[in-house]
Design a protein around this motif. Structure first.
Motif, PDB file in Angstrom:
ATOM      1  N   GLY A   1      10.554  14.056 -27.388  1.00  0.00           N
ATOM      2  CA  GLY A   1       9.402  14.506 -26.620  1.00  0.00           C
ATOM      3  C   GLY A   1       9.537  14.416 -25.113  1.00  0.00           C
ATOM      4  N   LEU A   2      10.762  14.468 -24.603  1.00  0.00           N
ATOM      5  CA  LEU A   2      10.910  14.579 -23.155  1.00  0.00           C
ATOM      6  C   LEU A   2      10.255  15.901 -22.750  1.00  0.00           C
ATOM      7  CD1 LEU A   2      13.608  13.125 -21.119  1.00  0.00           C
ATOM      8  CD2 LEU A   2      13.297  15.529 -20.653  1.00  0.00           C
ATOM      9  N   PRO A   3       9.349  15.868 -21.769  1.00  0.00           N
ATOM     10  CA  PRO A   3       8.544  17.070 -21.480  1.00  0.00           C
ATOM     11  C   PRO A   3       9.388  18.281 -21.067  1.00  0.00           C
ATOM     12  CG  PRO A   3       7.668  15.132 -20.334  1.00  0.00           C
ATOM     13  CD  PRO A   3       8.988  14.730 -20.901  1.00  0.00           C
ATOM     14  N   VAL A   4       8.960  19.441 -21.543  1.00  0.00           N
ATOM     15  CA  VAL A   4       9.596  20.698 -21.130  1.00  0.00           C
ATOM     16  C   VAL A   4       8.596  21.392 -20.215  1.00  0.00           C
ATOM     17  CG1 VAL A   4      10.725  22.814 -21.917  1.00  0.00           C
ATOM     18  CG2 VAL A   4      10.755  20.785 -23.364  1.00  0.00           C
ATOM     19  N   CYS A   5       8.673  21.082 -18.937  1.00  0.00           N
ATOM     20  CA  CYS A   5       7.764  21.652 -17.940  1.00  0.00           C
ATOM     21  C   CYS A   5       8.456  21.538 -16.583  1.00  0.00           C
ATOM     22  CB  CYS A   5       6.429  20.909 -17.927  1.00  0.00           C
ATOM     23  SG  CYS A   5       6.598  19.181 -17.467  1.00  0.00           S
ATOM     24  N   SER A   6       7.827  22.056 -15.550  1.00  0.00           N
ATOM     25  CA  SER A   6       8.489  22.114 -14.256  1.00  0.00           C
ATOM     26  C   SER A   6       8.898  20.738 -13.721  1.00  0.00           C
ATOM     27  CB  SER A   6       7.578  22.821 -13.253  1.00  0.00           C
ATOM     28  OG  SER A   6       8.234  22.916 -12.016  1.00  0.00           O
ATOM     29  N   ARG A   7       8.021  19.745 -13.873  1.00  0.00           N
ATOM     30  CA  ARG A   7       8.315  18.406 -13.334  1.00  0.00           C
ATOM     31  C   ARG A   7       8.269  17.361 -14.456  1.00  0.00           C
ATOM     32  NH1 ARG A   7       6.410  18.586  -7.723  1.00  0.00           N
ATOM     33  NH2 ARG A   7       6.821  16.366  -7.536  1.00  0.00           N
ATOM     34  N   PRO A   8       9.231  17.388 -15.362  1.00  0.00           N
ATOM     35  CA  PRO A   8       9.172  16.483 -16.523  1.00  0.00           C
ATOM     36  C   PRO A   8       9.130  15.003 -16.152  1.00  0.00           C
ATOM     37  CG  PRO A   8      11.347  17.487 -16.322  1.00  0.00           C
ATOM     38  CD  PRO A   8      10.455  18.199 -15.361  1.00  0.00           C
TER      39      PRO A   8
ATOM     40  N   LEU B   1       7.875  13.688 -13.517  1.00  0.00           N
ATOM     41  CA  LEU B   1       6.542  13.365 -12.996  1.00  0.00           C
ATOM     42  C   LEU B   1       5.581  13.123 -14.160  1.00  0.00           C
ATOM     43  CD1 LEU B   1       4.499  13.140 -10.651  1.00  0.00           C
ATOM     44  CD2 LEU B   1       4.179  15.623 -10.793  1.00  0.00           C
ATOM     45  N   GLU B   2       5.671  13.990 -15.179  1.00  0.00           N
ATOM     46  CA  GLU B   2       4.794  13.816 -16.341  1.00  0.00           C
ATOM     47  C   GLU B   2       5.071  12.474 -17.037  1.00  0.00           C
ATOM     48  OE1 GLU B   2       4.138  17.430 -18.712  1.00  0.00           O
ATOM     49  OE2 GLU B   2       3.959  16.096 -20.458  1.00  0.00           O
ATOM     50  N   MET B   3       6.357  12.127 -17.152  1.00  0.00           N
ATOM     51  CA  MET B   3       6.717  10.842 -17.762  1.00  0.00           C
ATOM     52  C   MET B   3       6.177   9.689 -16.910  1.00  0.00           C
ATOM     53  SD  MET B   3      10.579  12.072 -18.709  1.00  0.00           S
ATOM     54  CE  MET B   3      11.352  10.542 -19.222  1.00  0.00           C
TER      55      MET B   3
ATOM     56  N   ASN C   1       3.589   9.688 -14.920  1.00  0.00           N
ATOM     57  CA  ASN C   1       2.138   9.575 -15.065  1.00  0.00           C
ATOM     58  C   ASN C   1       1.769   8.832 -16.345  1.00  0.00           C
ATOM     59  OD1 ASN C   1       1.739  10.920 -12.682  1.00  0.00           O
ATOM     60  ND2 ASN C   1       1.411  12.934 -13.639  1.00  0.00           N
ATOM     61  N   ARG C   2       2.510   9.115 -17.408  1.00  0.00           N
ATOM     62  CA  ARG C   2       2.211   8.454 -18.685  1.00  0.00           C
ATOM     63  C   ARG C   2       2.535   6.963 -18.639  1.00  0.00           C
ATOM     64  NH1 ARG C   2       4.995   9.973 -24.152  1.00  0.00           N
ATOM     65  NH2 ARG C   2       4.447   7.925 -24.967  1.00  0.00           N
ATOM     66  N   LEU C   3       3.581   6.619 -17.903  1.00  0.00           N
ATOM     67  CA  LEU C   3       4.019   5.223 -17.887  1.00  0.00           C
ATOM     68  C   LEU C   3       3.443   4.443 -16.703  1.00  0.00           C
ATOM     69  CD1 LEU C   3       7.793   5.729 -18.823  1.00  0.00           C
ATOM     70  CD2 LEU C   3       5.931   5.072 -20.359  1.00  0.00           C
ATOM     71  N   GLY C   4       2.629   5.109 -15.911  1.00  0.00           N
ATOM     72  CA  GLY C   4       2.025   4.430 -14.763  1.00  0.00           C
ATOM     73  C   GLY C   4       3.020   4.078 -13.664  1.00  0.00           C
ATOM     74  N   ALA C   5       3.976   4.985 -13.465  1.00  0.00           N
ATOM     75  CA  ALA C   5       4.956   4.769 -12.398  1.00  0.00           C
ATOM     76  C   ALA C   5       4.971   6.009 -11.518  1.00  0.00           C
ATOM     77  CB  ALA C   5       6.332   4.525 -13.005  1.00  0.00           C
ATOM     78  N   SER C   6       5.817   5.998 -10.503  1.00  0.00           N
ATOM     79  CA  SER C   6       5.926   7.203  -9.675  1.00  0.00           C
ATOM     80  C   SER C   6       7.113   8.036 -10.149  1.00  0.00           C
ATOM     81  CB  SER C   6       6.112   6.820  -8.207  1.00  0.00           C
ATOM     82  OG  SER C   6       7.438   6.347  -8.023  1.00  0.00           O
ATOM     83  N   GLU C   7       7.105   9.307  -9.762  1.00  0.00           N
ATOM     84  CA  GLU C   7       8.214  10.185 -10.141  1.00  0.00           C
ATOM     85  C   GLU C   7       9.533   9.625  -9.602  1.00  0.00           C
ATOM     86  OE1 GLU C   7       8.129  14.061  -8.302  1.00  0.00           O
ATOM     87  OE2 GLU C   7       8.967  15.013 -10.104  1.00  0.00           O
ATOM     88  N   GLY C   8       9.473   9.113  -8.365  1.00  0.00           N
ATOM     89  CA  GLY C   8      10.664   8.532  -7.747  1.00  0.00           C
ATOM     90  C   GLY C   8      11.189   7.337  -8.536  1.00  0.00           C
ATOM     91  N   ASP C   9      10.261   6.506  -9.052  1.00  0.00           N
ATOM     92  CA  ASP C   9      10.660   5.349  -9.872  1.00  0.00           C
ATOM     93  C   ASP C   9      11.412   5.804 -11.120  1.00  0.00           C
ATOM     94  OD1 ASP C   9       9.378   3.622  -8.168  1.00  0.00           O
ATOM     95  OD2 ASP C   9       7.556   3.421  -9.405  1.00  0.00           O
ATOM     96  N   VAL C  10      10.859   6.840 -11.792  1.00  0.00           N
ATOM     97  CA  VAL C  10      11.464   7.313 -13.041  1.00  0.00           C
ATOM     98  C   VAL C  10      12.844   7.899 -12.761  1.00  0.00           C
ATOM     99  CG1 VAL C  10      11.289   9.064 -14.864  1.00  0.00           C
ATOM    100  CG2 VAL C  10       9.307   7.657 -14.297  1.00  0.00           C
ATOM    101  N   VAL C  11      12.926   8.732 -11.726  1.00  0.00           N
ATOM    102  CA  VAL C  11      14.215   9.345 -11.398  1.00  0.00           C
ATOM    103  C   VAL C  11      15.247   8.274 -11.054  1.00  0.00           C
ATOM    104  CG1 VAL C  11      15.419  10.781  -9.679  1.00  0.00           C
ATOM    105  CG2 VAL C  11      13.293  11.604 -10.719  1.00  0.00           C
ATOM    106  N   SER C  12      14.846   7.265 -10.280  1.00  0.00           N
ATOM    107  CA  SER C  12      15.865   6.268  -9.925  1.00  0.00           C
ATOM    108  C   SER C  12      16.196   5.352 -11.104  1.00  0.00           C
ATOM    109  CB  SER C  12      15.488   5.487  -8.666  1.00  0.00           C
ATOM    110  OG  SER C  12      14.265   4.839  -8.839  1.00  0.00           O
TER     111      SER C  12
END
Lengths: 203, 149
Positions: free
Chosen positions: B15-22, B24-26, B28-39
């Protein structure tokens, strides 16, 4: 356990002239062909598989980057991926851990000779166990290979894998006519599924 | 491994999101920032904790595949494995402690090309290939549940 003769090797090419392509394999591959599938990948789907099979980029718009690589828009990448998910060509899109690195140091490929009449019922039970990551029925190749059920069992160490294999044996009960555990001693190549860039299957 | 890293592995075995900013969506669900997830994902990749982030293809629907085994004398194993690995259609190859000591998966666009590849691998490897295609799956691939210590 195995009743293979360990002292002679019937598969050695020199004494079974396997370099002659017309030689019949002792494993008669033809009888085990798979059914044809109904979903055909288009040229662009194949390009998308090739572009994503080694993993998605880790940056803000990964599908945009993939699209640029193969010359389609981000939206088209997304809709093609969704279609492949819907048809089951893609099972899942995931963060896939390296099990060995995160602590599952031991895995054993357990193989079982299960009575044909019981394999469907029991295979399903085995496949549901939390420490079994794959559970497949495969053909026997008598007299070389009698095992028709394969279950990959994971554990933190070998003793745990063996403990778990005993549980599988108990589930299979009288339907089990023999089994072995094949431990991997070395990973020689590990990649996800790869479509080759050419039609040829040889690199 | 920090909590976000563990959560990413636990929550996104599918279920890794298939959308423009996956990511970011992850986030939001985990209560982190997009930058946190990417790093976090970059770090996990860098440290070899991930085999990859991306689609898991169904070999059967995307073409033909089989599990193949060879019985090779120990002293020739490395050389034979190298010749087998040279085929692009070979994507997992494990040495196993057994008379059948070389186990690998072979994929091809269709059944005919798979049979041709097996024959070529046999000729190049020098030993008979035992082909064990899946007859039936008793397993639903939902990823693998990790129990953190």
């Amino acid at each position: 356990m195995s009743d293979l003769n360990l002292h002679s090797n019937p598969f050695k090419s020199n004494d079974t002239d396997s370099f002659n392509p017309k030689t019949k394999s002792p494993f008669s591959m033809k009888e085990v062909s798979q059914p044809k599938t109904n979903f055909v990948l288009t040229e662009m789907d194949r390009a998308l598989v090739i572009a994503t099979q080694e993993g998605l980029p880790v940056s803000e718009r990964p599908y945009h980057i993939i699209g640029e690589e193969i010359g389609i828009s981000e939206d088209e990448v997304i809709s093609r991926l969704e279609k492949m998910l819907e048809h089951g060509v893609i099972r899942r899109i995931a963060v896939i851990p390296n099990h060995y690195r995160i602590g599952f140091k031991a895995n054993g490929m357990t193989v079982w000779n299960v009575k044909d009449k019981d394999i469907k019922r029991l295979g399903r039970q085995i496949g549901e166990l939390p420490y079994v990551s794959h559970c497949y029925q495969r053909p026997r190749h008598e007299p070389y290979w009698s095992y028709n059920l394969f279950a990959m069992v994971h554990g933190t160490e070998r003793a745990q894998v063996e403990e778990r294999a005993k549980k599988l044996k108990a589930i299979l009960g009288d339907a089990c006519l023999g089994h072995e555990i094949l431990y991997s001693s070395k990973i020689l190549k590990k990649t996800g599924m790869r479509l080759s860039k050419k039609e040829s299957v040889k690199s | 491994m920090n909590q976000l890293e563990q959560q990413l592995i636990d929550e996104y075995q599918k279920g890794l999101p298939v959308c423009s900013r996956p990511y970011l969506e992850m986030a939001n669900r985990l209560g982190a920032s997009e930058g946190d997830v990417v790093s976090a994902l970059s770090r996990l990749k860098q440290d070899g904790m991930l085999s990859r982030i991306g689609p898991v293809f169904n070999h059967k629907k995307a073409g033909a595949s089989t599990l193949a085994a060879m019985a090779v004398p120990e002293d020739e194993l490395a050389a034979v494995a190298e010749r087998v690995n040279a085929f692009a259609g070979v994507n997992h190859n494990y040495a196993r402690e057994h008379k059948f000591n070389l186990w690998f998966v072979v994929t091809a666009p269709d059944q005919d090309q798979l049979q041709t590849a097996l024959k070529e691998i046999e000729l190049s490897g020098g030993y008979k290939v035992m082909s064990l295609p899946m007859v039936k799956s008793h397993f639903i691939d939902l990823g693998f549940k990790v129990k953190w210590q």
